[in-house]
Design a protein around this motif. Structure first.
Motif, PDB file in Angstrom:
ATOM      1  N   ASP A   1       0.834  -1.193   0.000  1.00 17.77           N
ATOM      2  CA  ASP A   1       0.000   0.000   0.000  1.00 17.77           C
ATOM      3  C   ASP A   1       0.878   1.255   0.000  1.00 17.77           C
ATOM      4  O   ASP A   1       1.587   1.515   0.966  1.00 17.77           O
ATOM      5  N   PRO A   2       0.838   2.052  -1.077  1.00 13.96           N
ATOM      6  CA  PRO A   2       1.697   3.237  -1.132  1.00 13.96           C
ATOM      7  C   PRO A   2       1.207   4.366  -0.227  1.00 13.96           C
ATOM      8  O   PRO A   2       1.936   5.305   0.030  1.00 13.96           O
ATOM      9  N   LEU A   3      -0.013   4.299   0.253  1.00 15.82           N
ATOM     10  CA  LEU A   3      -0.551   5.381   1.074  1.00 15.82           C
ATOM     11  C   LEU A   3      -0.729   4.977   2.532  1.00 15.82           C
ATOM     12  O   LEU A   3      -1.688   5.360   3.184  1.00 15.82           O
ATOM     13  N   ARG A   4       0.221   4.201   3.054  1.00 18.38           N
ATOM     14  CA  ARG A   4       0.157   3.863   4.470  1.00 18.38           C
ATOM     15  C   ARG A   4       0.291   5.115   5.316  1.00 18.38           C
ATOM     16  O   ARG A   4      -0.245   5.211   6.407  1.00 18.38           O
ATOM     17  N   GLU A   5       1.033   6.105   4.790  1.00 25.35           N
ATOM     18  CA  GLU A   5       1.153   7.397   5.455  1.00 25.35           C
ATOM     19  C   GLU A   5       0.638   8.453   4.491  1.00 25.35           C
ATOM     20  O   GLU A   5       0.708   8.291   3.281  1.00 25.35           O
ATOM     21  N   LEU A   6       0.135   9.534   5.024  1.00 26.60           N
ATOM     22  CA  LEU A   6      -0.356  10.602   4.171  1.00 26.60           C
ATOM     23  C   LEU A   6       0.803  11.248   3.415  1.00 26.60           C
ATOM     24  O   LEU A   6       1.841  11.528   4.009  1.00 26.60           O
ATOM     25  N   PRO A   7       0.633  11.472   2.117  1.00 25.96           N
ATOM     26  CA  PRO A   7       1.707  12.121   1.367  1.00 25.96           C
ATOM     27  C   PRO A   7       1.794  13.593   1.739  1.00 25.96           C
ATOM     28  O   PRO A   7       0.815  14.214   2.147  1.00 25.96           O
ATOM     29  N   GLY A   8       2.971  14.139   1.620  1.00 29.50           N
ATOM     30  CA  GLY A   8       3.164  15.550   1.939  1.00 29.50           C
ATOM     31  C   GLY A   8       4.041  16.207   0.882  1.00 29.50           C
ATOM     32  O   GLY A   8       4.675  15.543   0.074  1.00 29.50           O
ATOM     33  N   MET A   9       4.043  17.505   0.908  1.00 26.72           N
ATOM     34  CA  MET A   9       4.864  18.257  -0.035  1.00 26.72           C
ATOM     35  C   MET A   9       6.296  18.314   0.484  1.00 26.72           C
ATOM     36  O   MET A   9       6.525  18.482   1.682  1.00 26.72           O
ATOM     37  N   SER A  10       7.225  18.186  -0.424  1.00 28.89           N
ATOM     38  CA  SER A  10       8.615  18.330  -0.024  1.00 28.89           C
ATOM     39  C   SER A  10       8.949  19.815   0.096  1.00 28.89           C
ATOM     40  O   SER A  10       8.304  20.666  -0.512  1.00 28.89           O
ATOM     41  N   ALA A  11       9.951  20.113   0.877  1.00 33.86           N
ATOM     42  CA  ALA A  11      10.347  21.503   1.076  1.00 33.86           C
ATOM     43  C   ALA A  11      11.051  22.001  -0.185  1.00 33.86           C
ATOM     44  O   ALA A  11      11.893  21.308  -0.744  1.00 33.86           O
TER      45      ALA A  11
END
Length: 69
Positions: free
Chosen positions: A29-39
């Motif tokens: 599952d690629p969305l085990r964690e919420l995706p976020g924007m990189s700095a």
């Protein structure tokens, strides 16, 4: 889901296989964690050269003016 007769001889192996299959699916599952924007990062001066039409990315003092020879 199909009910598993716990008295059936293959029930234990079926249960083990289901545990493995569920764990494997969770690992994919690629969305085990919420995706976020990189700095955002500062661009390298060399990366800016394409957009400066001959001007130096290091500042105006580095630009070769024709009247300064």
């Amino acid at each position: 889901m199909f009910p598993i007769d716990s008295a059936a001889p293959e029930a234990d192996s079926t249960r083990q296989w289901l545990e493995w299959a569920r764990a494997y699916a969770r690992s994919l599952d690629p969305l085990r964690e919420l995706p976020g924007m990189s700095a955002p990062r500062e661009p390298d001066p060399e990366e800016l050269k394409l957009y400066l039409n001959g001007w130096s990315p290091r500042g105006p003092e580095e630009h070769g003016f024709s009247w300064r020879r």
